[in-house]
Design a protein around this motif. Structure first.
Motif, PDB file in Angstrom:
ATOM      1  N   VAL A 144     -11.973   1.300  -4.210  1.00 39.91           N
ATOM      2  CA  VAL A 144     -12.484   2.105  -3.090  1.00 39.91           C
ATOM      3  C   VAL A 144     -13.850   1.597  -2.660  1.00 39.91           C
ATOM      4  N   PRO A 145     -14.149   1.609  -1.345  1.00 41.78           N
ATOM      5  CA  PRO A 145     -15.473   1.203  -0.862  1.00 41.78           C
ATOM      6  C   PRO A 145     -16.505   2.271  -1.198  1.00 41.78           C
ATOM      7  N   VAL A 146     -17.686   1.825  -1.618  1.00 42.71           N
ATOM      8  CA  VAL A 146     -18.754   2.739  -2.003  1.00 42.71           C
ATOM      9  C   VAL A 146     -19.930   2.666  -1.037  1.00 42.71           C
ATOM     10  N   ALA A 147     -20.267   1.460  -0.569  1.00 42.00           N
ATOM     11  CA  ALA A 147     -21.387   1.312   0.372  1.00 42.00           C
ATOM     12  C   ALA A 147     -21.252  -0.009   1.120  1.00 42.00           C
ATOM     13  N   PHE A 148     -21.442   0.031   2.445  1.00 38.16           N
ATOM     14  CA  PHE A 148     -21.440  -1.197   3.253  1.00 38.16           C
ATOM     15  C   PHE A 148     -22.733  -1.959   2.994  1.00 38.16           C
ATOM     16  N   LEU A 149     -22.636  -3.273   2.844  1.00 40.10           N
ATOM     17  CA  LEU A 149     -23.820  -4.090   2.599  1.00 40.10           C
ATOM     18  C   LEU A 149     -24.257  -4.887   3.820  1.00 40.10           C
ATOM     19  N   THR A 150     -23.376  -5.719   4.342  1.00 38.72           N
ATOM     20  CA  THR A 150     -23.793  -6.585   5.444  1.00 38.72           C
ATOM     21  C   THR A 150     -22.589  -7.309   6.036  1.00 38.72           C
ATOM     22  N   GLN A 151     -22.835  -8.010   7.135  1.00 40.02           N
ATOM     23  CA  GLN A 151     -21.859  -8.962   7.680  1.00 40.02           C
ATOM     24  C   GLN A 151     -22.418 -10.351   7.441  1.00 40.02           C
ATOM     25  N   ARG A 152     -21.595 -11.233   6.954  1.00 39.93           N
ATOM     26  CA  ARG A 152     -22.024 -12.578   6.604  1.00 39.93           C
ATOM     27  C   ARG A 152     -21.241 -13.621   7.393  1.00 39.93           C
ATOM     28  N   GLN A 153     -21.858 -14.793   7.508  1.00 42.69           N
ATOM     29  CA  GLN A 153     -21.192 -15.950   8.083  1.00 42.69           C
ATOM     30  C   GLN A 153     -21.419 -17.148   7.176  1.00 42.69           C
ATOM     31  N   ARG A 154     -20.361 -17.896   6.952  1.00 43.90           N
ATOM     32  CA  ARG A 154     -20.437 -19.102   6.128  1.00 43.90           C
ATOM     33  C   ARG A 154     -20.305 -20.342   7.001  1.00 43.90           C
ATOM     34  N   TYR A 155     -21.068 -21.363   6.657  1.00 45.32           N
ATOM     35  CA  TYR A 155     -21.162 -22.564   7.480  1.00 45.32           C
ATOM     36  C   TYR A 155     -20.924 -23.836   6.690  1.00 45.32           C
ATOM     37  N   LEU A 156     -20.796 -24.916   7.428  1.00 49.92           N
ATOM     38  CA  LEU A 156     -20.849 -26.265   6.907  1.00 49.92           C
ATOM     39  C   LEU A 156     -22.295 -26.712   7.098  1.00 49.92           C
ATOM     40  N   ALA A 157     -23.018 -26.909   5.995  1.00 52.08           N
ATOM     41  CA  ALA A 157     -24.450 -27.198   6.051  1.00 52.08           C
ATOM     42  C   ALA A 157     -24.695 -28.680   5.765  1.00 52.08           C
ATOM     43  N   PHE A 158     -25.199 -29.409   6.776  1.00 49.64           N
ATOM     44  CA  PHE A 158     -25.461 -30.839   6.640  1.00 49.64           C
ATOM     45  C   PHE A 158     -26.916 -31.071   6.234  1.00 49.64           C
TER      46      PHE A 158
ATOM     47  N   ILE B 140     -15.729   5.805 -10.774  1.00 51.12           N
ATOM     48  CA  ILE B 140     -16.840   6.331  -9.967  1.00 51.12           C
ATOM     49  C   ILE B 140     -16.578   7.700  -9.348  1.00 51.12           C
ATOM     50  N   GLN B 141     -15.384   8.266  -9.531  1.00 55.51           N
ATOM     51  CA  GLN B 141     -15.038   9.492  -8.813  1.00 55.51           C
ATOM     52  C   GLN B 141     -15.944  10.671  -9.154  1.00 55.51           C
ATOM     53  N   ASN B 142     -16.536  10.684 -10.339  1.00 54.94           N
ATOM     54  CA  ASN B 142     -17.410  11.785 -10.728  1.00 54.94           C
ATOM     55  C   ASN B 142     -18.902  11.442 -10.624  1.00 54.94           C
ATOM     56  N   LYS B 143     -19.213  10.281 -10.087  1.00 59.33           N
ATOM     57  CA  LYS B 143     -20.607   9.880  -9.943  1.00 59.33           C
ATOM     58  C   LYS B 143     -21.178  10.400  -8.620  1.00 59.33           C
ATOM     59  N   PRO B 144     -22.511  10.570  -8.529  1.00 60.80           N
ATOM     60  CA  PRO B 144     -23.135  11.049  -7.285  1.00 60.80           C
ATOM     61  C   PRO B 144     -23.115   9.962  -6.211  1.00 60.80           C
ATOM     62  N   ASP B 145     -23.579  10.306  -5.032  1.00 61.64           N
ATOM     63  CA  ASP B 145     -23.647   9.345  -3.934  1.00 61.64           C
ATOM     64  C   ASP B 145     -24.545   8.179  -4.327  1.00 61.64           C
ATOM     65  N   ILE B 146     -24.074   6.964  -4.107  1.00 61.88           N
ATOM     66  CA  ILE B 146     -24.803   5.785  -4.558  1.00 61.88           C
ATOM     67  C   ILE B 146     -26.136   5.613  -3.838  1.00 61.88           C
ATOM     68  N   LYS B 147     -26.244   6.119  -2.615  1.00 63.30           N
ATOM     69  CA  LYS B 147     -27.474   5.946  -1.841  1.00 63.30           C
ATOM     70  C   LYS B 147     -28.592   6.864  -2.334  1.00 63.30           C
ATOM     71  N   THR B 148     -28.225   7.980  -2.946  1.00 62.57           N
ATOM     72  CA  THR B 148     -29.235   8.916  -3.446  1.00 62.57           C
ATOM     73  C   THR B 148     -29.492   8.760  -4.941  1.00 62.57           C
TER      74      THR B 148
END
Length: 265
Positions: free
Chosen positions: A204-218, A123-131
């Motif tokens: 290498v990180p390219v773009a932040f996506l989110t913060q997640r939480q995992r649960y025990l689902a009954f 990815i080093q020669n690719k443009p910014d992923i957001k644009t």
């Protein structure tokens, strides 16, 4: 002459015993479903369900006197069963707005960040992923809850977003040069960094996506008092060092600290 009070006392005692036996019988064992997702859940060389999260669940089962079999299934199938059948607990389940009404939630079992990562040589020669997201090929697990966030960046299934059927396949796609970016959580990034380094590359990180939480689902039929006891036992395992002892060999300090801080609040 028989004592009528003794007879009444005996009948009362039998009634109490019968009531307790009846209550115990109505509290059926729960069935626990999970997927192959090391280091939390996997089958070991003997074919036994293992992993740090599995061990934590087993400790909670012992503390709560809640025996129950733990089975590993493909995630899509496990989710379908958990939504349709009674007396089930599914883990580690990402809690989303859409899924909120499907289960009774205990957790979190994990709290972590997810970002899109790529190999530097790719990815080093690719443009910014957001644009210019159209210049990239993204890969994601078909049943992942993160797909919506990837699509927001401009990726579309059938065009520049590939979906795979198995967890871990996207990492292999990147290593083989068949995709440019894939979502990676804090839970697995260290292992991926090591694999990339072994191939003479750098993750290498390219773009932040989110913060997640995992649960025990009954499943919804499980009594709320029962799930409350599970929540209390889980939080206690964060406060007494049980979780830390299991997690510290595979997860970062920041992930462990988040869970401990949550329990303190």
């Amino acid at each position: 002459m028989k004592n009528p009070f003794s007879a009444l006392w005996l009948l009362s005692l039998l009634s109490i015993v019968s009531s307790n036996v009846s209550f115990a019988q109505t509290k059926s064992s729960l069935r626990f479903l999970t997927e192959h997702s090391p280091p939390g859940e996997y089958l070991n060389e003997e074919g036994v369900v293992s992993g740090v999260t599995v061990e934590l669940i087993r400790i909670l089962q012992q503390r709560l006197d809640e025996p129950g079999e733990i089975n590993i299934l493909p995630w899509g199938r496990a989710m379908k069963i958990a939504r349709q059948e009674a007396g089930l607990a599914l883990f580690e389940t990402v809690r989303t707005e859409e899924r909120e009404k499907w289960f009774k939630w205990v957790g979190p079992l994990q709290s972590y960040h997810i970002s899109l990562y790529g190999l530097k040589k790719q990815i080093q020669n690719k443009p910014d992923i957001k644009t210019s997201p159209q210049k990239y090929i993204a890969c994601a697990y078909r049943n992942s809850a993160i797909i919506a966030e990837i699509e927001i960046l401009g990726f579309h299934i059938g065009k520049n977003l590939i979906l795979t059927n198995k967890v871990g396949d996207c990492q292999q796609m990147l290593l083989l040069g068949r995709a440019d970016v894939t979502p990676v959580s804090e839970l697995r990034v260290d292992d991926f960094i090591t694999k990339a380094k072994q191939m003479g590359d750098k993750l290498v990180p390219v773009a932040f996506l989110t913060q997640r939480q995992r649960y025990l689902a009954f499943s919804l039929d499980v009594d709320t008092k029962r799930t409350t006891r599970w929540q209390q036992a889980l939080e206690q395992s964060y406060l007494d060092g049980t979780m830390r002892q299991l997690y510290q060999s595979v997860y970062s300090e920041s992930i462990i600290q988040r869970l401990e801080d949550m329990a303190k609040k």
